[in-house]
Design a protein around this motif. Structure first.
Motif, PDB file in Angstrom:
ATOM      1  N   MET A 109      39.805  13.898  52.348  1.00  0.00           N
ATOM      2  CA  MET A 109      38.378  14.183  52.468  1.00  0.00           C
ATOM      3  C   MET A 109      37.627  15.041  51.763  1.00  0.00           C
ATOM      4  N   ALA A 110      38.556  16.067  50.629  1.00  0.00           N
ATOM      5  CA  ALA A 110      37.606  16.584  49.666  1.00  0.00           C
ATOM      6  C   ALA A 110      37.191  15.709  48.843  1.00  0.00           C
ATOM      7  N   GLU A 111      37.703  14.774  48.581  1.00  0.00           N
ATOM      8  CA  GLU A 111      37.332  13.462  47.254  1.00  0.00           C
ATOM      9  C   GLU A 111      36.424  13.198  48.281  1.00  0.00           C
ATOM     10  N   LEU A 112      35.652  13.108  49.272  1.00  0.00           N
ATOM     11  CA  LEU A 112      35.310  12.056  49.794  1.00  0.00           C
ATOM     12  C   LEU A 112      33.821  13.033  50.095  1.00  0.00           C
ATOM     13  N   THR A 113      34.363  14.638  50.606  1.00  0.00           N
ATOM     14  CA  THR A 113      33.031  15.404  50.041  1.00  0.00           C
ATOM     15  C   THR A 113      32.487  15.341  48.799  1.00  0.00           C
ATOM     16  N   ALA A 114      33.272  15.604  48.350  1.00  0.00           N
ATOM     17  CA  ALA A 114      32.288  15.451  46.419  1.00  0.00           C
ATOM     18  C   ALA A 114      31.823  14.123  45.741  1.00  0.00           C
ATOM     19  N   VAL A 115      32.012  12.890  45.872  1.00  0.00           N
ATOM     20  CA  VAL A 115      32.012  11.929  46.072  1.00  0.00           C
ATOM     21  C   VAL A 115      30.237  11.866  46.841  1.00  0.00           C
ATOM     22  N   ALA A 116      29.624  12.514  47.977  1.00  0.00           N
ATOM     23  CA  ALA A 116      28.922  12.295  48.298  1.00  0.00           C
ATOM     24  C   ALA A 116      28.038  13.558  47.778  1.00  0.00           C
ATOM     25  N   LYS A 117      28.499  14.668  47.145  1.00  0.00           N
ATOM     26  CA  LYS A 117      28.125  14.952  46.509  1.00  0.00           C
ATOM     27  C   LYS A 117      27.134  15.311  45.343  1.00  0.00           C
ATOM     28  N   TYR A 118      28.283  13.430  44.177  1.00  0.00           N
ATOM     29  CA  TYR A 118      27.901  13.539  43.302  1.00  0.00           C
ATOM     30  C   TYR A 118      26.622  12.296  43.353  1.00  0.00           C
ATOM     31  N   ILE A 119      26.895  11.067  44.484  1.00  0.00           N
ATOM     32  CA  ILE A 119      25.739  10.143  44.775  1.00  0.00           C
ATOM     33  C   ILE A 119      24.812  11.043  45.018  1.00  0.00           C
ATOM     34  N   GLN A 120      23.995  12.480  46.086  1.00  0.00           N
ATOM     35  CA  GLN A 120      23.105  12.808  46.041  1.00  0.00           C
ATOM     36  C   GLN A 120      22.249  13.481  44.852  1.00  0.00           C
ATOM     37  N   PHE A 121      22.896  13.473  43.062  1.00  0.00           N
ATOM     38  CA  PHE A 121      22.336  13.809  42.085  1.00  0.00           C
ATOM     39  C   PHE A 121      21.475  12.539  42.364  1.00  0.00           C
ATOM     40  N   TRP A 122      21.602  11.729  42.449  1.00  0.00           N
ATOM     41  CA  TRP A 122      20.545  10.189  42.487  1.00  0.00           C
ATOM     42  C   TRP A 122      19.647  10.436  43.699  1.00  0.00           C
ATOM     43  N   LEU A 123      20.100  10.364  44.728  1.00  0.00           N
ATOM     44  CA  LEU A 123      19.733  10.375  46.291  1.00  0.00           C
ATOM     45  C   LEU A 123      20.166  11.677  47.189  1.00  0.00           C
ATOM     46  N   PRO A 124      18.400  12.220  46.445  1.00  0.00           N
ATOM     47  CA  PRO A 124      19.212  13.541  47.237  1.00  0.00           C
ATOM     48  C   PRO A 124      18.938  13.985  48.453  1.00  0.00           C
ATOM     49  N   HIS A 125      18.265  12.557  49.164  1.00  0.00           N
ATOM     50  CA  HIS A 125      17.084  12.824  50.516  1.00  0.00           C
ATOM     51  C   HIS A 125      18.074  11.491  51.327  1.00  0.00           C
ATOM     52  N   VAL A 126      19.199  11.021  50.877  1.00  0.00           N
ATOM     53  CA  VAL A 126      20.077  10.447  51.454  1.00  0.00           C
ATOM     54  C   VAL A 126      21.751  11.564  52.268  1.00  0.00           C
ATOM     55  N   PRO A 127      21.652  11.807  53.402  1.00  0.00           N
ATOM     56  CA  PRO A 127      22.114  12.728  54.406  1.00  0.00           C
ATOM     57  C   PRO A 127      23.940  12.460  53.910  1.00  0.00           C
ATOM     58  N   SER A 128      24.500  13.360  53.887  1.00  0.00           N
ATOM     59  CA  SER A 128      25.809  13.262  52.670  1.00  0.00           C
ATOM     60  C   SER A 128      26.547  12.816  53.491  1.00  0.00           C
ATOM     61  N   TRP A 129      27.116  12.393  55.282  1.00  0.00           N
ATOM     62  CA  TRP A 129      27.396  11.831  56.008  1.00  0.00           C
ATOM     63  C   TRP A 129      27.593  10.326  56.268  1.00  0.00           C
ATOM     64  N   ALA A 130      25.988  10.044  55.750  1.00  0.00           N
ATOM     65  CA  ALA A 130      25.914   8.552  55.552  1.00  0.00           C
ATOM     66  C   ALA A 130      26.761   7.660  54.332  1.00  0.00           C
ATOM     67  N   ILE A 131      26.255   8.739  53.297  1.00  0.00           N
ATOM     68  CA  ILE A 131      27.457   7.943  52.119  1.00  0.00           C
ATOM     69  C   ILE A 131      28.591   8.206  51.923  1.00  0.00           C
ATOM     70  N   GLN A 132      29.162   9.173  52.616  1.00  0.00           N
ATOM     71  CA  GLN A 132      31.277   8.928  53.105  1.00  0.00           C
ATOM     72  C   GLN A 132      31.205   7.359  53.251  1.00  0.00           C
ATOM     73  N   VAL A 133      30.195   7.313  54.937  1.00  0.00           N
ATOM     74  CA  VAL A 133      30.709   6.535  55.579  1.00  0.00           C
ATOM     75  C   VAL A 133      30.990   4.933  54.914  1.00  0.00           C
ATOM     76  N   VAL A 134      29.983   4.954  53.879  1.00  0.00           N
ATOM     77  CA  VAL A 134      29.753   3.813  53.298  1.00  0.00           C
ATOM     78  C   VAL A 134      31.223   3.265  51.628  1.00  0.00           C
ATOM     79  N   MET A 135      30.851   5.003  51.911  1.00  0.00           N
ATOM     80  CA  MET A 135      32.295   4.787  50.348  1.00  0.00           C
ATOM     81  C   MET A 135      32.902   4.717  51.155  1.00  0.00           C
ATOM     82  N   LEU A 136      33.461   5.373  51.881  1.00  0.00           N
ATOM     83  CA  LEU A 136      35.089   4.972  52.755  1.00  0.00           C
ATOM     84  C   LEU A 136      35.725   3.917  53.204  1.00  0.00           C
ATOM     85  N   VAL A 137      33.594   2.559  54.047  1.00  0.00           N
ATOM     86  CA  VAL A 137      34.253   1.728  54.267  1.00  0.00           C
ATOM     87  C   VAL A 137      34.869   0.884  53.452  1.00  0.00           C
ATOM     88  N   ALA A 138      33.985   1.214  51.966  1.00  0.00           N
ATOM     89  CA  ALA A 138      33.845   0.409  50.869  1.00  0.00           C
ATOM     90  C   ALA A 138      35.714   0.050  50.003  1.00  0.00           C
TER      91      ALA A 138
END
Length: 457
Positions: A109-138
């Motif tokens: 869970m902590a790593e998934l939160t971190a993944v979203a934070k790092y992706i928001q470096f490039w996509l700051p307007h995409v909500p964290s929860w959406a990034i987390q769902v996509v990465m987790l599914v993949a």
């Protein structure tokens, strides 16, 4: 030979190749703690941080050799946690099985939160929860397709981390040999030992460095589980584990040594990544984006490993329990993968997406993840106790993959992990999570004590 997990008689797929394990083993010893936390650890201990890494590396190697010897003696096991049940008892095994699974789920869970934070470096307007769902599914899909695909994904994640560190080390050596000058001073190997002090910021900060570095190594035991998933575990295990000390020396100590060669250790700020600073000094303007990409793959790699490891543990846990709600998780797919265990693990990790949209429980989540990380120290101690009991049992394989100097190093390692846990109470940042971990030990320990002494056959 039929391969089993826990007490099961069902075959479990072993699809990893030696090249997967060798590179995963390298990547498995390198986490975001090095890329993002090195500045703080150097700030605490100065060049003495190299000694801290050496000491912790030694004791983690003892744990890995103990895991290696257990899995070598009984290669049909896919998780080392089952040995705690076998040699320490069902009560200790019950505590370890559930604690370890929950701990690595929280780690995921902590790593998934971190993944979203790092992706928001490039996509700051995409909500964290959406990034987390996509990465987790993949990553869940990768774990559901085949063990080999998991291995291939980890292979390339590890390659990115290794290339980044190699680039740093080679760049630093060239700069030092050519007398390169930076705005903060000359690049020279002497920067490392200039004005050397074992406790440059006090003895307390030196001890605090042990806590920080210890948790940079957490998860290294996944290497043993990964090696157990190969077609020839007895052949691959010794190679993967014996190379760990050299990897620690080269990648961790090599990287830290070069960082302090390029950037005088007295001037390294605690709140910045030394990797970013070093590459910026070299003239790479997009250094922050580069290192963000590296730590993104590092966090994604850790999350991938968590899904893999936690699902195998949950599968074994289902076989070691008579609880009716766990029975569906004994099932394997046609590809011999523990699909229900993978899905429940992914679902649990997915709660971090829910947490990200409820700010009021974010602090509680930080507390839980910190406390669960502290539980790793208890798990390592139980592994070593299980190993010691194994040595005294009829199962002991005298010509197996033996721990070096076990009579000396195993008790020392147990005492060392106790020492690190005790030091958590003397640091204001780690004290409350340490109390939480202690409460978990007491309360869940009482639940475990209510279990039968031995596992029903």
């Amino acid at each position: 030979m039929s391969e089993t997990v826990g007490d099961s008689k069902q075959p479990a797929k072993r699809g990893l190749k030696n090249r997967h394990v060798q590179l995963i083993a390298i990547g498995g010893t390198i986490g975001t703690g090095l890329f993002m936390g090195a500045g703080r650890s150097i700030n605490y201990a100065g060049p003495a941080i190299l000694l801290v890494y050496l000491i912790i590396g030694l004791f983690m190697f003892v744990v890995m050799r103990a895991i290696g010897e257990l899995l070598y003696a009984d290669p049909k096991q896919h998780t080392f946690i089952t040995f705690i049940t076998k040699y320490v008892g069902n009560r200790a095994g019950f505590f370890a099985r559930w604690s370890y699974w929950l701990t690595i789920v929280f780690m995921g869970m902590a790593e998934l939160t971190a993944v979203a934070k790092y992706i928001q470096f490039w996509l700051p307007h995409v909500p964290s929860w959406a990034i987390q769902v996509v990465m987790l599914v993949a990553l869940t899909v990768i774990n559901l397709i085949a063990v080999a695909l998991y291995g291939e994904t980890e292979f390339w994640f590890a390659m990115i981390k290794i290339v980044a560190i190699l680039a740093l080390i080679v760049t630093g050596i060239i700069m030092a040999l050519t007398g390169f000058k930076t705005p903060v001073g000359d690049v020279a190997f002497s920067n490392v030992w200039q004005h050397f002090s074992l406790f440059p910021n006090g003895f307390g900060h030196f001890i605090d460095a042990f806590q920080m570095v210890m948790f940079a190594f957490v998860g290294m035991e996944f290497i043993g589980m990964t090696a157990a998933e190969t077609e020839n575990p007895r052949q691959v295990l010794p190679k993967a584990i014996n190379q760990i000390p050299w990897r620690i020396l080269f990648f961790y100590l090599g990287a830290l040594f070069i960082i302090m060669t390029i950037y005088p250790w007295q001037k390294i700020p605690a709140d910045q990544s030394p990797f970013v600073m070093v590459f910026e000094l070299v003239g790479i303007k997009w250094a922050a984006a580069l290192i963000n990409f590296v730590v993104l793959t590092s966090a994604a790699s850790a999350l991938n490993s968590v899904i893999f490891s936690a699902s195998r543990n949950f599968y074994a846990l289902a076989f070691q329990s008579k609880a009716s709600f766990l029975q569906p998780f004994k099932k394997l797919s046609h590809a011999q993968l523990p699909v229900p265990a993978v899905l429940i693990t992914a679902l649990m990790i997915g709660f971090s997406a829910v947490i990200s949209v409820i700010p009021s429980i974010t602090n509680a989540f930080s507390f839980v993840t910190s406390a669960s990380t502290d539980l790793f120290l208890m798990i390592y101690i139980l592994i070593l106790v299980a190993y010691w009991r194994y040595r005294q049992s009829k199962d002991y394989l005298a010509d197996g993959f033996l721990v070096i100097a076990p009579r000396l190093l195993v008790p020392m390692a147990i005492l060392f992990f106790i020492f690190v846990f005790v030091t958590l109470f003397f640091n204001s940042e780690s004290r409350i999570p340490a109390i939480g971990a202690t409460l978990w030990l007491v309360l869940f320990g009482c639940v475990a004590y209510r279990q039968p002494k031995t596992l029903a056959q």
